[in-house]
Design an enzyme around this catalytic site. Structure first.
Site, PDB file in Angstrom:
ATOM      1  N   ASP A 171      -3.828   0.696  -9.975  1.00 59.98           N
ATOM      2  CA  ASP A 171      -5.253   0.467 -10.227  1.00 59.98           C
ATOM      3  C   ASP A 171      -5.539   0.274 -11.714  1.00 59.98           C
ATOM      4  O   ASP A 171      -6.304  -0.601 -12.110  1.00 59.98           O
ATOM      5  CB  ASP A 171      -6.072   1.654  -9.701  1.00 59.98           C
ATOM      6  CG  ASP A 171      -5.795   1.908  -8.230  1.00 59.98           C
ATOM      7  OD1 ASP A 171      -5.167   1.040  -7.598  1.00 59.98           O
ATOM      8  OD2 ASP A 171      -6.196   2.965  -7.724  1.00 59.98           O
ATOM      9  N   LYS A 209     -10.401  10.827  -2.475  1.00 57.96           N
ATOM     10  CA  LYS A 209      -9.017  11.273  -2.382  1.00 57.96           C
ATOM     11  C   LYS A 209      -8.696  12.481  -3.258  1.00 57.96           C
ATOM     12  O   LYS A 209      -7.754  13.216  -2.986  1.00 57.96           O
ATOM     13  CB  LYS A 209      -8.034  10.130  -2.620  1.00 57.96           C
ATOM     14  CG  LYS A 209      -7.999   9.522  -3.991  1.00 57.96           C
ATOM     15  CD  LYS A 209      -6.978   8.402  -4.009  1.00 57.96           C
ATOM     16  CE  LYS A 209      -6.954   7.661  -5.337  1.00 57.96           C
ATOM     17  NZ  LYS A 209      -8.260   7.346  -5.922  1.00 57.96           N
ATOM     18  N   ASP A 213       3.281   2.100  -4.873  1.00 60.61           N
ATOM     19  CA  ASP A 213       3.394   2.088  -6.344  1.00 60.61           C
ATOM     20  C   ASP A 213       3.979   3.397  -6.852  1.00 60.61           C
ATOM     21  O   ASP A 213       4.841   3.416  -7.721  1.00 60.61           O
ATOM     22  CB  ASP A 213       2.049   1.746  -7.028  1.00 60.61           C
ATOM     23  CG  ASP A 213       0.900   2.671  -6.683  1.00 60.61           C
ATOM     24  OD1 ASP A 213       1.019   3.485  -5.730  1.00 60.61           O
ATOM     25  OD2 ASP A 213      -0.152   2.599  -7.367  1.00 60.61           O
ATOM     26  N   GLY A 230     -11.948   2.536  -1.526  1.00 56.23           N
ATOM     27  CA  GLY A 230     -10.624   1.929  -1.687  1.00 56.23           C
ATOM     28  C   GLY A 230     -10.621   0.749  -2.641  1.00 56.23           C
ATOM     29  O   GLY A 230      -9.677  -0.041  -2.665  1.00 56.23           O
ATOM     30  N   SER A 277     -13.005   2.556  -7.707  1.00 50.97           N
ATOM     31  CA  SER A 277     -14.127   2.903  -8.580  1.00 50.97           C
ATOM     32  C   SER A 277     -13.708   4.002  -9.560  1.00 50.97           C
ATOM     33  O   SER A 277     -14.120   4.013 -10.718  1.00 50.97           O
ATOM     34  CB  SER A 277     -15.339   3.358  -7.767  1.00 50.97           C
ATOM     35  OG  SER A 277     -15.011   4.479  -6.981  1.00 50.97           O
ATOM     36  N   GLU A 310       0.826  -1.218   0.000  1.00 48.11           N
ATOM     37  CA  GLU A 310       0.000   0.000   0.000  1.00 48.11           C
ATOM     38  C   GLU A 310       0.857   1.263   0.000  1.00 48.11           C
ATOM     39  O   GLU A 310       1.819   1.377   0.771  1.00 48.11           O
ATOM     40  CB  GLU A 310      -0.912  -0.018   1.241  1.00 48.11           C
ATOM     41  CG  GLU A 310      -2.300   0.455   0.960  1.00 48.11           C
ATOM     42  CD  GLU A 310      -3.007  -0.411  -0.087  1.00 48.11           C
ATOM     43  OE1 GLU A 310      -3.009   0.002  -1.266  1.00 48.11           O
ATOM     44  OE2 GLU A 310      -3.533  -1.466   0.265  1.00 48.11           O
ATOM     45  N   HIS A 311       0.484   2.175  -0.858  1.00 50.93           N
ATOM     46  CA  HIS A 311       1.173   3.470  -0.984  1.00 50.93           C
ATOM     47  C   HIS A 311       2.642   3.282  -1.339  1.00 50.93           C
ATOM     48  O   HIS A 311       3.513   3.976  -0.807  1.00 50.93           O
ATOM     49  CB  HIS A 311       1.041   4.294   0.311  1.00 50.93           C
ATOM     50  CG  HIS A 311      -0.323   4.883   0.481  1.00 50.93           C
ATOM     51  ND1 HIS A 311      -0.714   6.033  -0.151  1.00 50.93           N
ATOM     52  CD2 HIS A 311      -1.398   4.444   1.173  1.00 50.93           C
ATOM     53  CE1 HIS A 311      -1.974   6.306   0.173  1.00 50.93           C
ATOM     54  NE2 HIS A 311      -2.422   5.345   0.964  1.00 50.93           N
TER      55      HIS A 311
HETATM   56  O1  A2G Z   1      -4.046   4.443  -3.584  1.00 46.44           O
HETATM   57  C1  A2G Z   1      -4.841   4.721  -4.735  1.00 46.44           C
HETATM   58  O2  A2G Z   1      -5.669   3.647  -5.019  1.00 46.44           O
HETATM   59  C2  A2G Z   1      -3.926   5.030  -5.911  1.00 46.44           C
HETATM   60  N1  A2G Z   1      -4.712   5.213  -7.131  1.00 46.44           N
HETATM   61  C3  A2G Z   1      -2.964   3.862  -6.148  1.00 46.44           C
HETATM   62  O3  A2G Z   1      -2.082   4.195  -7.188  1.00 46.44           O
HETATM   63  C4  A2G Z   1      -2.208   3.520  -4.882  1.00 46.44           C
HETATM   64  O4  A2G Z   1      -1.240   4.502  -4.600  1.00 46.44           O
HETATM   65  C5  A2G Z   1      -3.174   3.333  -3.714  1.00 46.44           C
HETATM   66  C6  A2G Z   1      -2.470   3.130  -2.393  1.00 46.44           C
HETATM   67  O5  A2G Z   1      -1.722   1.963  -2.416  1.00 46.44           O
HETATM   68  C7  A2G Z   1      -4.909   6.382  -7.720  1.00 46.44           C
HETATM   69  O6  A2G Z   1      -4.456   7.425  -7.291  1.00 46.44           O
HETATM   70  C8  A2G Z   1      -5.744   6.366  -8.934  1.00 46.44           C
END
Ligand code: A2G
Length: 455
Positions: free
Chosen positions: A188, A232, A50, A141, A144, A47-48
């Site tokens: 995503d 977000k 990518d 989360g 969508s 998570e967070h």
């Molecule tokens: O939070 C969102 O889903 C982000 N997607 C994704 O890239 C990733 O950072 C995630 C947290 O792991 C977009 O910003 C579209």
């Protein structure tokens, strides 16, 4: 390079497509030419990270966005949503404006449309009449927003006779979703296009690559929504984290003698310094302090003015942020990147205690998101605790966080008792949630990727 498949759908057998077709005929007085679909996703771990350049491990879910389409030469875009909460929208296709301040649903469609037209340099775009039908809970989360961006890009591609590969579409959509203002990574969009039914995926970036991950057969993944919504794009929470990671990378780069302006992501700094992830965590301890950094302190370290910092490192909605937590954010990213690799390795090697190991990695991931990355919220933490008490081997927030869903790994033979327990302990405790259990608590299997369907 693989392209998005074009298949057949029978509106007689598939009643959802039948309903969308009826809505289309009621709205535009004719049949749609084709349908496009793109799915949501649940991120199992990673998570967070990518947007820091690290691999993640999501799977597509059954919930998706389907768009019925007819193209024409009017130069107009017309959108109708099957959910009456979302108003109709119409505009000139050559004059698109994406509202970052108030990101209403159709703006996500516009991101995909604009992205595709610019990428393929389409000079006289087709007019589009569309009916949009979505089943992914919003601000939960489960992606969508990206499903809508991806589906809109697919619709536009097909209408204008273009053919991009799944990879090109993934990269393009990751880029164009940023028109809305959030500086996300590419997870995503990549899973929406590259998913295959029955398998989770390790998604690697630069270059984009997806590898099947075989999950243990004796577990099921269950999604539960804490029902706190976070949009977000409408807050700066998300971009503040992106910026904190960028600043931490740049300070590490500068302290280690690299040309810091050339770095924006931890993965690139790690590579340039030739560090393992464990060594990178030690470098964080050595260079960054735990207390928040003021903007002035960051400017002092990087030897730039506040205006220059805005140029090199900040986003439009983080210009006024006064302090940045760098040590904890960096520690989360490097340790989470490590957990993804361990998760994948455990799935590959299948040790006897695989599901226990995976469950513990998920628990550690949640703890790190909650305490170091601070992207959870009280209700979501309470839900994760309830899931663990209800028999999950592991449970964690999934997606951006600050609300939305948890994903839990549950022994396959205990799913019913798990769902019963979470229903009683979380949903029945709140009058507003009592009637909404089935749409917010459900088991899920790895779903398929984006596709075009003809009748
Ligand atoms: O939070 C969102 O889903 C982000 N997607 C994704 O890239 C990733 O950072 C995630 C947290 O792991 C977009 O910003 C579209």
């Amino acid at each position: 390079m693989e392209n998005v498949p074009v298949g057949k759908v029978s509106v007689e057998i598939n009643s959802r497509y039948g309903r969308i077709k009826d809505k289309f005929m009621g709205s535009y007085g004719k049949k749609p030419d084709y349908y496009a679909r793109a799915s949501g996703r649940v991120n199992l771990i990673g998570e967070h990270i990518d947007y820091c350049g690290y691999s993640v491990l999501p799977m597509a879910i059954e919930q998706d966005v389907i768009i019925a389409v007819s193209s024409n030469d009017s130069g107009r875009l017309q959108l109708v949503n099957t959910n009456m909460e979302y108003g109709m929208f119409e505009c000139d296709i050559n004059d698109l404006s994406i509202n970052k301040e108030k990101p209403v649903w159709h703006n996500y469609f516009l991101c995909g449309l604009k992205g595709l037209l610019e990428h393929c340099k389409v000079t006289s775009p087709k007019g589009l009449q569309c009916v949009v039908d979505g089943t992914i809970p919003k601000s939960a989360g489960l992606s969508s927003s990206s499903a809508l961006v991806c589906c809109a890009a697919l619709v536009t591609m097909h209408a204008n006779g273009q053919a991009l590969s799944k990879k090109e579409l993934s990269d393009m959509c990751a880029h164009c979703e940023r028109f809305i203002g959030t500086e996300g990574g590419g997870m995503d969009q990549a899973i929406s296009f590259m998913a295959n039914k029955g398998t989770a995926k390790l998604i690697e970036f630069n270059p984009l690559k997806s590898t099947d991950v075989e999950l243990p057969e004796d577990v099921v993944f269950v999604i539960s929504n804490c029902c706190v919504e976070l949009n977000k794009a409408a807050t700066s929470h998300f971009n503040i984290r992106v910026v904190e990671c960028r600043l931490a990378s740049q300070i590490i780069a500068k302290t280690k003698g690299l040309k810091w302006r050339e770095f924006k992501r931890f993965a690139d700094v790690q590579k340039a310094l030739g560090l393992t992830l464990d060594e990178a965590i030690n470098v964080v301890k050595e260079i960054l302090h735990q207390e928040p950094y003021t903007k002035e302190e960051v400017c002092g370290i990087l030897e730039v003015t506040v205006d220059e910092l805005a140029q090199t490192s900040l986003s439009a909605n983080t210009l006024d942020v006064k302090t940045f937590k760098l040590h904890d954010r960096a520690t989360h990213v490097f340790s989470e990147a490590n957990r993804v690799l361990q998760f994948k390795k455990t799935c590959d090697l299948k040790p006897a205690d695989a599901s226990v190991v995976l469950g513990n990695l998920m628990k550690d991931s949640h703890t790190s998101c909650r305490d170091l990355y601070q992207c959870s919220c009280d209700d979501l933490d309470r839900l994760v605790d309830i899931c663990c008490q209800s028999g999950a081997l592991g449970s964690r927030l999934t997606g951006a966080g600050w609300g939305g869903c948890a994903v839990s790994m549950v022994p396959a033979n205990q799913v019913d008792s798990f769902i019963k327990s979470v229903t009683e302990k979380y949903y029945w405790k709140d009058d507003r949630l009592k009637e909404k259990v089935t749409e917010n608590l459900f088991a899920t299997q790895p779903g398929g990727g984006a596709a075009i369907y003809l009748e």
